[in-house]
Write a protein that holds these residues in place. Structure first.
Motif, short mmCIF file in Angstrom:
data_model
loop_
_atom_site.label_atom_id
_atom_site.label_comp_id
_atom_site.label_asym_id
_atom_site.label_seq_id
_atom_site.Cartn_x
_atom_site.Cartn_y
_atom_site.Cartn_z
N ALA A 24 0.54 -1.47 -0.54
CA ALA A 24 -0.02 0.17 0.27
C ALA A 24 0.45 1.49 -0.17
N ILE A 31 -3.22 2.35 -0.62
CA ILE A 31 -4.97 2.25 -0.51
C ILE A 31 -4.54 0.87 0.58
N ILE A 169 -8.30 1.27 -6.96
CA ILE A 169 -7.88 -0.19 -6.73
C ILE A 169 -7.66 -0.28 -8.56
N TYR A 175 -2.16 -0.85 -3.71
CA TYR A 175 -3.01 -2.05 -2.65
C TYR A 175 -2.50 -3.13 -2.21
#
Length: 463
Positions: A24, A31, A169, A175
Protein backbone atom coordinates in the motif's frame (compact mmCIF):
# COMPACT_ATOMS: atom_id res chain seq x y z
CA UNK A 1 8.56 12.89 5.94
CA UNK A 2 10.38 12.09 2.71
CA UNK A 3 9.10 8.56 2.25
CA UNK A 4 6.98 5.90 3.89
CA UNK A 5 8.84 3.92 6.57
CA UNK A 6 9.89 0.33 6.00
CA UNK A 7 6.99 -1.79 7.39
CA UNK A 8 9.58 -4.29 8.70
CA UNK A 9 10.66 -1.62 11.17
CA UNK A 10 7.15 -1.05 12.57
CA UNK A 11 6.58 -2.73 15.94
CA UNK A 12 3.35 -4.53 16.85
CA UNK A 13 2.15 -5.73 13.44
CA UNK A 14 2.52 -9.25 12.08
CA UNK A 15 4.11 -10.45 8.85
CA UNK A 16 0.86 -10.39 6.86
CA UNK A 17 0.12 -6.83 7.93
CA UNK A 18 3.70 -5.79 7.10
CA UNK A 19 3.45 -7.41 3.69
CA UNK A 20 0.18 -5.69 2.77
CA UNK A 21 1.21 -2.33 4.23
CA UNK A 22 4.35 -2.53 2.09
CA UNK A 23 2.16 -2.97 -1.00
CA UNK A 24 0.00 0.00 0.00
CA UNK A 25 2.92 2.36 0.55
CA UNK A 26 4.95 2.10 -2.65
CA UNK A 27 3.85 5.61 -3.68
CA UNK A 28 2.76 8.84 -2.00
CA UNK A 29 -0.87 7.78 -2.41
CA UNK A 30 -1.83 4.27 -1.30
CA UNK A 31 -4.81 2.17 -0.30
CA UNK A 32 -5.01 -0.28 2.60
CA UNK A 33 -8.08 -2.52 2.43
CA UNK A 34 -9.49 -5.46 4.32
CA UNK A 35 -12.62 -7.04 5.73
CA UNK A 36 -13.81 -6.58 9.34
CA UNK A 37 -11.52 -7.91 12.05
CA UNK A 38 -8.34 -7.94 9.96
CA UNK A 39 -6.77 -4.98 11.77
CA UNK A 40 -6.90 -2.11 9.27
CA UNK A 41 -7.25 0.62 11.88
CA UNK A 42 -4.81 -1.13 14.21
CA UNK A 43 -2.18 -1.28 11.45
CA UNK A 44 -2.67 2.40 10.66
CA UNK A 45 -2.29 3.27 14.35
CA UNK A 46 1.01 1.37 14.52
CA UNK A 47 2.21 3.12 11.35
CA UNK A 48 1.44 6.57 12.78
CA UNK A 49 3.00 5.61 16.12
CA UNK A 50 6.22 4.61 14.34
CA UNK A 51 6.35 7.85 12.37
CA UNK A 52 5.99 9.92 15.53
CA UNK A 53 8.38 7.87 17.68
CA UNK A 54 11.13 8.13 15.08
CA UNK A 55 10.70 11.84 14.47
CA UNK A 56 9.69 11.31 10.84
CA UNK A 57 6.71 13.61 11.21
CA UNK A 58 5.22 15.94 13.82
CA UNK A 59 1.77 15.40 15.28
CA UNK A 60 0.44 18.68 13.86
CA UNK A 61 1.45 17.55 10.36
CA UNK A 62 -0.98 14.61 10.40
CA UNK A 63 -4.63 14.92 9.37
CA UNK A 64 -6.95 11.99 10.01
CA UNK A 65 -10.52 11.88 8.75
CA UNK A 66 -13.57 9.68 8.22
CA UNK A 67 -16.91 10.13 6.44
CA UNK A 68 -19.06 10.08 9.60
CA UNK A 69 -18.81 11.30 13.16
CA UNK A 70 -19.13 7.79 14.59
CA UNK A 71 -16.35 6.48 12.36
CA UNK A 72 -14.16 9.40 13.44
CA UNK A 73 -14.82 8.62 17.12
CA UNK A 74 -13.89 4.94 16.66
CA UNK A 75 -10.72 5.92 14.82
CA UNK A 76 -9.80 8.43 17.52
CA UNK A 77 -10.26 5.79 20.24
CA UNK A 78 -7.96 3.35 18.42
CA UNK A 79 -5.29 6.00 17.92
CA UNK A 80 -5.45 7.16 21.54
CA UNK A 81 -5.26 3.58 22.79
CA UNK A 82 -1.89 3.46 21.01
CA UNK A 83 -0.71 6.63 22.72
CA UNK A 84 -1.40 8.93 19.77
CA UNK A 85 -2.98 12.13 21.02
CA UNK A 86 -4.71 13.08 17.78
CA UNK A 87 -8.38 13.50 17.03
CA UNK A 88 -9.88 12.12 13.85
CA UNK A 89 -12.38 14.49 12.25
CA UNK A 90 -15.15 14.12 9.75
CA UNK A 91 -14.10 14.80 6.19
CA UNK A 92 -16.45 17.79 6.05
CA UNK A 93 -14.85 19.23 9.18
CA UNK A 94 -11.35 18.60 7.88
CA UNK A 95 -12.17 20.32 4.57
CA UNK A 96 -13.84 23.21 6.44
CA UNK A 97 -17.33 23.98 5.22
CA UNK A 98 -17.88 27.53 4.03
CA UNK A 99 -20.78 29.22 2.30
CA UNK A 100 -21.37 31.19 -0.89
CA UNK A 101 -22.74 34.51 0.33
CA UNK A 102 -24.84 35.05 -2.80
CA UNK A 103 -26.40 31.63 -3.33
CA UNK A 104 -26.36 30.31 0.22
CA UNK A 105 -24.92 27.00 -1.00
CA UNK A 106 -22.10 25.52 1.02
CA UNK A 107 -18.62 24.81 -0.24
CA UNK A 108 -15.29 23.61 1.11
CA UNK A 109 -12.78 26.26 2.12
CA UNK A 110 -9.89 23.84 1.62
CA UNK A 111 -8.98 23.42 -2.06
CA UNK A 112 -6.10 23.87 -4.54
CA UNK A 113 -5.65 27.52 -3.51
CA UNK A 114 -6.01 26.81 0.21
CA UNK A 115 -4.71 23.24 0.75
CA UNK A 116 -4.77 21.23 3.95
CA UNK A 117 -1.77 22.01 6.18
CA UNK A 118 -0.65 18.38 6.48
CA UNK A 119 2.24 16.27 5.27
CA UNK A 120 0.24 13.08 5.82
CA UNK A 121 -3.49 12.48 5.57
CA UNK A 122 -5.25 9.24 6.50
CA UNK A 123 -8.88 8.74 5.47
CA UNK A 124 -10.85 5.81 6.91
CA UNK A 125 -14.03 4.15 5.54
CA UNK A 126 -13.26 5.34 2.02
CA UNK A 127 -15.70 2.85 0.47
CA UNK A 128 -18.37 5.39 1.51
CA UNK A 129 -16.83 8.26 -0.44
CA UNK A 130 -18.45 9.20 -3.74
CA UNK A 131 -16.69 11.01 -6.55
CA UNK A 132 -17.55 14.46 -5.22
CA UNK A 133 -16.03 14.07 -1.74
CA UNK A 134 -13.03 12.11 -3.05
CA UNK A 135 -12.33 14.88 -5.57
CA UNK A 136 -12.57 17.49 -2.81
CA UNK A 137 -10.06 15.57 -0.68
CA UNK A 138 -7.53 15.33 -3.49
CA UNK A 139 -8.03 18.96 -4.47
CA UNK A 140 -7.21 19.95 -0.90
CA UNK A 141 -4.15 17.69 -0.67
CA UNK A 142 -1.01 19.83 -0.56
CA UNK A 143 1.76 19.11 -3.10
CA UNK A 144 3.99 16.34 -1.79
CA UNK A 145 1.53 15.29 0.92
CA UNK A 146 1.39 11.54 1.59
CA UNK A 147 -2.08 9.97 1.65
CA UNK A 148 -3.29 6.59 2.88
CA UNK A 149 -6.88 5.63 2.07
CA UNK A 150 -8.30 2.90 4.31
CA UNK A 151 -11.45 1.01 3.40
CA UNK A 152 -13.23 -2.16 2.43
CA UNK A 153 -14.04 -2.46 -1.27
CA UNK A 154 -16.37 -5.39 -0.52
CA UNK A 155 -18.91 -3.08 1.12
CA UNK A 156 -21.72 -1.30 -0.67
CA UNK A 157 -20.66 1.42 -3.11
CA UNK A 158 -21.32 5.01 -2.01
CA UNK A 159 -24.80 6.49 -2.11
CA UNK A 160 -23.60 9.23 -4.44
CA UNK A 161 -22.08 8.97 -7.90
CA UNK A 162 -19.25 6.64 -8.79
CA UNK A 163 -17.25 3.98 -6.98
CA UNK A 164 -13.88 5.72 -6.59
CA UNK A 165 -12.28 3.24 -4.17
CA UNK A 166 -13.04 0.37 -6.55
CA UNK A 167 -11.84 2.37 -9.52
CA UNK A 168 -8.58 3.52 -7.93
CA UNK A 169 -7.72 -0.09 -7.11
CA UNK A 170 -8.64 -1.15 -10.65
CA UNK A 171 -6.45 1.63 -12.05
CA UNK A 172 -3.42 0.18 -10.31
CA UNK A 173 -2.87 2.53 -7.39
CA UNK A 174 -0.76 0.88 -4.69
CA UNK A 175 -3.06 -1.48 -2.80
CA UNK A 176 -2.61 -3.88 0.08
CA UNK A 177 -5.48 -6.00 1.39
CA UNK A 178 -5.59 -7.49 4.89
CA UNK A 179 -7.36 -10.86 4.81
CA UNK A 180 -6.33 -12.65 8.01
CA UNK A 181 -8.90 -12.20 10.80
CA UNK A 182 -7.32 -10.92 14.00
CA UNK A 183 -10.29 -9.76 16.05
CA UNK A 184 -12.10 -12.49 17.98
CA UNK A 185 -15.67 -11.59 17.04
CA UNK A 186 -17.05 -15.02 16.26
CA UNK A 187 -19.48 -15.60 13.44
CA UNK A 188 -19.80 -11.93 12.40
CA UNK A 189 -16.27 -11.42 11.08
CA UNK A 190 -15.87 -15.04 10.01
CA UNK A 191 -19.01 -14.81 7.89
CA UNK A 192 -17.80 -11.56 6.33
CA UNK A 193 -14.56 -13.26 5.31
CA UNK A 194 -16.42 -16.19 3.75
CA UNK A 195 -18.97 -13.97 1.99
CA UNK A 196 -16.08 -11.89 0.63
CA UNK A 197 -14.56 -15.04 -0.87
CA UNK A 198 -17.91 -16.42 -2.14
CA UNK A 199 -17.67 -19.41 0.20
CA UNK A 200 -20.43 -21.16 2.24
CA UNK A 201 -21.07 -19.37 5.52
CA UNK A 202 -24.59 -20.20 6.75
CA UNK A 203 -23.37 -23.08 8.97
CA UNK A 204 -21.66 -20.44 11.16
CA UNK A 205 -25.10 -19.26 12.28
CA UNK A 206 -25.87 -22.67 13.81
CA UNK A 207 -22.60 -22.99 15.74
CA UNK A 208 -22.97 -22.95 19.55
CA UNK A 209 -22.31 -19.47 20.91
CA UNK A 210 -22.15 -17.83 17.48
CA UNK A 211 -22.94 -14.12 17.48
CA UNK A 212 -24.51 -14.38 14.01
CA UNK A 213 -27.95 -16.00 13.92
CA UNK A 214 -30.64 -16.66 11.30
CA UNK A 215 -34.26 -16.86 12.49
CA UNK A 216 -35.76 -18.72 9.45
CA UNK A 217 -39.05 -16.77 9.57
CA UNK A 218 -40.86 -16.70 6.23
CA UNK A 219 -43.82 -14.31 6.08
CA UNK A 220 -43.59 -10.51 6.60
CA UNK A 221 -45.89 -10.76 9.63
CA UNK A 222 -43.65 -13.40 11.22
CA UNK A 223 -40.58 -11.28 10.53
CA UNK A 224 -42.12 -8.17 12.08
CA UNK A 225 -43.08 -10.13 15.20
CA UNK A 226 -39.60 -11.63 15.41
CA UNK A 227 -37.93 -8.22 15.20
CA UNK A 228 -40.06 -6.95 18.10
CA UNK A 229 -39.25 -10.11 20.06
CA UNK A 230 -35.50 -9.65 19.47
CA UNK A 231 -35.64 -6.03 20.63
CA UNK A 232 -37.42 -7.11 23.81
CA UNK A 233 -34.78 -9.80 24.31
CA UNK A 234 -32.06 -7.18 23.87
CA UNK A 235 -33.72 -5.08 26.57
CA UNK A 236 -33.71 -8.06 28.92
CA UNK A 237 -30.02 -8.59 28.13
CA UNK A 238 -29.23 -5.06 29.27
CA UNK A 239 -29.18 -3.26 25.92
CA UNK A 240 -31.14 -0.11 25.14
CA UNK A 241 -33.50 -1.27 22.35
CA UNK A 242 -33.44 2.21 20.75
CA UNK A 243 -29.80 3.29 20.91
CA UNK A 244 -27.87 0.03 21.34
CA UNK A 245 -29.90 -1.76 18.67
CA UNK A 246 -30.45 -1.00 15.01
CA UNK A 247 -32.91 -2.55 12.56
CA UNK A 248 -31.65 -2.57 8.97
CA UNK A 249 -33.91 -2.97 5.94
CA UNK A 250 -33.63 -3.18 2.17
CA UNK A 251 -36.16 -0.69 0.76
CA UNK A 252 -37.67 2.63 1.82
CA UNK A 253 -41.33 1.88 1.06
CA UNK A 254 -43.88 -0.47 -0.59
CA UNK A 255 -42.98 -3.49 1.56
CA UNK A 256 -44.23 -4.49 5.06
CA UNK A 257 -40.52 -4.67 5.94
CA UNK A 258 -39.67 -1.31 4.38
CA UNK A 259 -38.10 1.52 6.31
CA UNK A 260 -41.39 3.42 6.27
CA UNK A 261 -43.49 0.52 7.58
CA UNK A 262 -40.98 -0.68 10.16
CA UNK A 263 -40.38 2.81 11.57
CA UNK A 264 -44.10 3.23 12.27
CA UNK A 265 -44.21 -0.17 13.93
CA UNK A 266 -41.07 0.41 15.99
CA UNK A 267 -42.03 3.93 17.04
CA UNK A 268 -45.27 2.63 18.54
CA UNK A 269 -43.47 -0.28 20.20
CA UNK A 270 -40.47 1.62 21.60
CA UNK A 271 -41.69 5.15 22.30
CA UNK A 272 -44.77 5.50 24.55
CA UNK A 273 -44.79 9.30 24.33
CA UNK A 274 -47.79 10.95 22.70
CA UNK A 275 -47.67 12.23 19.14
CA UNK A 276 -47.24 15.98 18.72
CA UNK A 277 -49.55 18.05 16.48
CA UNK A 278 -48.10 18.91 13.10
CA UNK A 279 -45.32 16.30 12.99
CA UNK A 280 -44.94 12.55 13.13
CA UNK A 281 -42.08 12.91 15.63
CA UNK A 282 -42.44 12.44 19.37
CA UNK A 283 -40.16 13.36 22.25
CA UNK A 284 -37.47 10.65 22.65
CA UNK A 285 -37.76 9.49 19.02
CA UNK A 286 -34.66 8.34 17.17
CA UNK A 287 -34.55 10.29 13.91
CA UNK A 288 -32.18 10.40 10.95
CA UNK A 289 -31.09 13.26 8.71
CA UNK A 290 -31.73 12.51 5.03
CA UNK A 291 -30.01 15.53 3.49
CA UNK A 292 -26.92 17.58 4.29
CA UNK A 293 -27.79 21.00 5.67
CA UNK A 294 -27.33 23.76 8.23
CA UNK A 295 -29.64 24.19 11.22
CA UNK A 296 -30.11 26.76 13.96
CA UNK A 297 -28.22 25.84 17.12
CA UNK A 298 -30.29 25.70 20.30
CA UNK A 299 -27.21 25.46 22.54
CA UNK A 300 -24.36 27.58 21.09
CA UNK A 301 -22.20 27.04 24.18
CA UNK A 302 -22.56 23.26 23.98
CA UNK A 303 -21.34 22.84 20.42
CA UNK A 304 -18.43 20.45 20.05
CA UNK A 305 -15.24 21.96 18.61
CA UNK A 306 -15.50 19.58 15.64
CA UNK A 307 -18.96 20.86 14.67
CA UNK A 308 -18.93 23.21 11.70
CA UNK A 309 -20.86 26.50 11.61
CA UNK A 310 -21.74 28.85 8.78
CA UNK A 311 -21.70 32.65 8.74
CA UNK A 312 -25.12 32.77 10.43
CA UNK A 313 -23.97 30.56 13.31
CA UNK A 314 -26.00 27.58 12.09
CA UNK A 315 -24.42 24.14 12.55
CA UNK A 316 -23.91 21.53 9.87
CA UNK A 317 -25.71 18.16 9.97
CA UNK A 318 -24.71 15.43 7.52
CA UNK A 319 -26.89 12.99 5.66
CA UNK A 320 -27.24 9.82 7.76
CA UNK A 321 -26.65 11.35 11.20
CA UNK A 322 -28.90 10.10 13.99
CA UNK A 323 -30.46 12.39 16.59
CA UNK A 324 -32.77 12.19 19.61
CA UNK A 325 -35.86 14.39 19.77
CA UNK A 326 -35.78 16.26 23.08
CA UNK A 327 -38.63 18.74 22.48
CA UNK A 328 -41.41 19.43 19.98
CA UNK A 329 -42.85 22.96 19.68
CA UNK A 330 -45.44 24.44 17.33
CA UNK A 331 -42.73 25.55 14.96
CA UNK A 332 -39.80 23.17 15.37
CA UNK A 333 -38.48 19.82 16.46
CA UNK A 334 -35.48 20.17 18.81
CA UNK A 335 -33.00 17.33 18.39
CA UNK A 336 -29.75 16.38 20.09
CA UNK A 337 -26.80 14.76 18.35
CA UNK A 338 -23.43 13.36 19.36
CA UNK A 339 -20.14 12.99 17.49
CA UNK A 340 -19.88 15.99 17.37
CA UNK A 341 -22.26 17.26 20.04
CA UNK A 342 -24.99 19.65 18.83
CA UNK A 343 -28.58 20.60 19.63
CA UNK A 344 -30.45 21.85 16.57
CA UNK A 345 -33.86 23.23 15.69
CA UNK A 346 -35.58 21.50 12.75
CA UNK A 347 -38.34 23.79 11.43
CA UNK A 348 -41.86 22.55 10.83
CA UNK A 349 -43.36 24.29 7.81
CA UNK A 350 -46.91 24.42 6.50
CA UNK A 351 -47.30 23.98 2.78
CA UNK A 352 -49.19 26.80 1.01
CA UNK A 353 -51.97 24.48 -0.17
CA UNK A 354 -52.55 22.95 3.22
CA UNK A 355 -52.50 26.33 4.96
CA UNK A 356 -55.13 27.71 2.55
CA UNK A 357 -57.49 24.77 3.11
CA UNK A 358 -57.12 24.71 6.87
CA UNK A 359 -60.44 24.37 8.74
CA UNK A 360 -61.21 25.62 12.23
CA UNK A 361 -61.64 22.18 13.75
CA UNK A 362 -58.84 20.36 11.84
CA UNK A 363 -55.29 21.76 12.02
CA UNK A 364 -53.34 21.78 8.79
CA UNK A 365 -51.03 18.87 8.19
CA UNK A 366 -47.54 20.31 8.54
CA UNK A 367 -44.48 19.44 6.53
CA UNK A 368 -40.84 20.42 6.62
CA UNK A 369 -39.33 17.76 8.84
CA UNK A 370 -40.48 14.88 6.66
CA UNK A 371 -38.46 15.72 3.56
CA UNK A 372 -35.10 16.16 5.29
CA UNK A 373 -35.59 14.02 8.41
CA UNK A 374 -37.32 10.74 9.17
CA UNK A 375 -37.67 8.21 11.95
CA UNK A 376 -34.45 6.26 12.50
CA UNK A 377 -35.52 3.10 14.32
CA UNK A 378 -35.11 1.30 10.99
CA UNK A 379 -32.46 2.37 8.49
CA UNK A 380 -31.44 1.30 5.04
CA UNK A 381 -28.11 -0.50 4.94
CA UNK A 382 -26.67 2.37 2.89
CA UNK A 383 -27.55 4.83 5.68
CA UNK A 384 -25.89 2.51 8.24
CA UNK A 385 -22.44 2.67 6.62
CA UNK A 386 -19.77 4.09 8.88
CA UNK A 387 -21.69 3.14 12.03
CA UNK A 388 -21.72 0.17 14.39
CA UNK A 389 -24.17 -0.97 17.06
CA UNK A 390 -23.93 -3.68 19.73
CA UNK A 391 -27.06 -5.37 18.35
CA UNK A 392 -28.00 -5.33 14.66
CA UNK A 393 -31.22 -6.87 13.32
CA UNK A 394 -31.32 -7.32 9.54
CA UNK A 395 -34.68 -7.83 7.82
CA UNK A 396 -34.27 -10.30 4.93
CA UNK A 397 -37.02 -9.09 2.65
CA UNK A 398 -38.50 -11.31 -0.06
CA UNK A 399 -40.29 -8.36 -1.71
CA UNK A 400 -39.48 -8.09 -5.44
CA UNK A 401 -38.05 -4.59 -5.08
CA UNK A 402 -35.76 -5.74 -2.28
CA UNK A 403 -34.38 -8.57 -4.39
CA UNK A 404 -33.33 -5.99 -6.97
CA UNK A 405 -31.27 -4.16 -4.34
CA UNK A 406 -29.90 -6.91 -2.10
CA UNK A 407 -26.68 -8.59 -3.18
CA UNK A 408 -23.47 -9.88 -1.65
CA UNK A 409 -22.21 -6.39 -0.77
CA UNK A 410 -25.57 -5.48 0.81
CA UNK A 411 -25.54 -8.49 3.14
CA UNK A 412 -21.82 -8.16 3.84
CA UNK A 413 -22.25 -4.51 4.82
CA UNK A 414 -25.31 -5.24 6.97
CA UNK A 415 -23.60 -8.02 8.92
CA UNK A 416 -20.46 -5.95 9.46
CA UNK A 417 -22.45 -3.22 11.29
CA UNK A 418 -22.84 -5.46 14.36
CA UNK A 419 -20.38 -5.42 17.27
CA UNK A 420 -21.84 -7.98 19.69
CA UNK A 421 -24.59 -9.86 17.87
CA UNK A 422 -26.31 -9.83 14.47
CA UNK A 423 -29.69 -11.41 13.74
CA UNK A 424 -30.74 -12.13 10.16
CA UNK A 425 -34.53 -12.24 10.25
CA UNK A 426 -35.72 -14.48 7.44
CA UNK A 427 -34.92 -17.77 5.71
CA UNK A 428 -31.33 -18.86 5.10
CA UNK A 429 -32.16 -19.57 1.46
CA UNK A 430 -32.93 -15.90 0.87
CA UNK A 431 -29.65 -14.79 2.47
CA UNK A 432 -27.75 -17.26 0.31
CA UNK A 433 -29.54 -15.99 -2.80
CA UNK A 434 -28.39 -12.45 -2.04
CA UNK A 435 -24.78 -13.67 -2.04
CA UNK A 436 -24.96 -15.01 -5.59
CA UNK A 437 -24.75 -11.56 -7.23
CA UNK A 438 -22.51 -8.53 -6.80
CA UNK A 439 -24.11 -5.40 -8.25
CA UNK A 440 -21.19 -3.00 -7.77
CA UNK A 441 -19.83 -4.25 -11.10
CA UNK A 442 -22.96 -2.81 -12.74
CA UNK A 443 -21.99 0.73 -11.70
CA UNK A 444 -20.25 1.96 -14.84
CA UNK A 445 -17.72 4.76 -14.53
CA UNK A 446 -14.68 5.95 -16.47
CA UNK A 447 -12.53 6.92 -13.50
CA UNK A 448 -10.20 3.92 -13.69
CA UNK A 449 -9.54 4.61 -17.38
CA UNK A 450 -8.86 8.28 -16.71
CA UNK A 451 -6.43 7.48 -13.90
CA UNK A 452 -4.58 5.00 -16.11
CA UNK A 453 -4.35 7.63 -18.85
CA UNK A 454 -2.93 10.25 -16.46
CA UNK A 455 -0.40 7.75 -15.08
CA UNK A 456 0.67 6.92 -18.63
CA UNK A 457 1.08 10.62 -19.50
CA UNK A 458 3.21 11.15 -16.40
CA UNK A 459 5.42 8.18 -17.21
CA UNK A 460 5.89 9.46 -20.78
CA UNK A 461 6.99 12.88 -19.49
CA UNK A 462 9.76 11.30 -17.43
CA UNK A 463 11.13 9.14 -20.26
Amino acid sequence: MKSWPNPNDIAGIDSHQREQLALATTSRIGILGGSPGTGKTYTVAKLVRHLLDNGLIALEDIGIGAPTGKAAVRLTEMLQSNGIDVRARTEHSMLEIGEYSETGQWMFLRNEKNPLPYRLIVIDETSMNDLSIMLSIFRARAPGCFALLVGDVNQLPPVGNGAPLRDMIAAGLPYGELREIKRNSGGIVEACGLIRDCLPWVDLTEAPGSNLRITHDTTPTEKQARILELLNQARRDGYDPVWDCQVLVAVNESSPLSRQSMNKLLQDALNPNEKSPGTEFRVADKIVCLKNGFYKSEDPDGIDDDAKKNERGEVYVANGELAEVIEVTDKAVIAKMASPARVVSIPIKKSNTEATNESDDEPAKQTGTKSNWDLGYALSVHKSQGSEWPVVIVALDGYAGAKMICDRAWLYTAISRGKQVVYLVGPAELAERFCVTQKIAERKTFLADRIKTEIFKTEIEYL
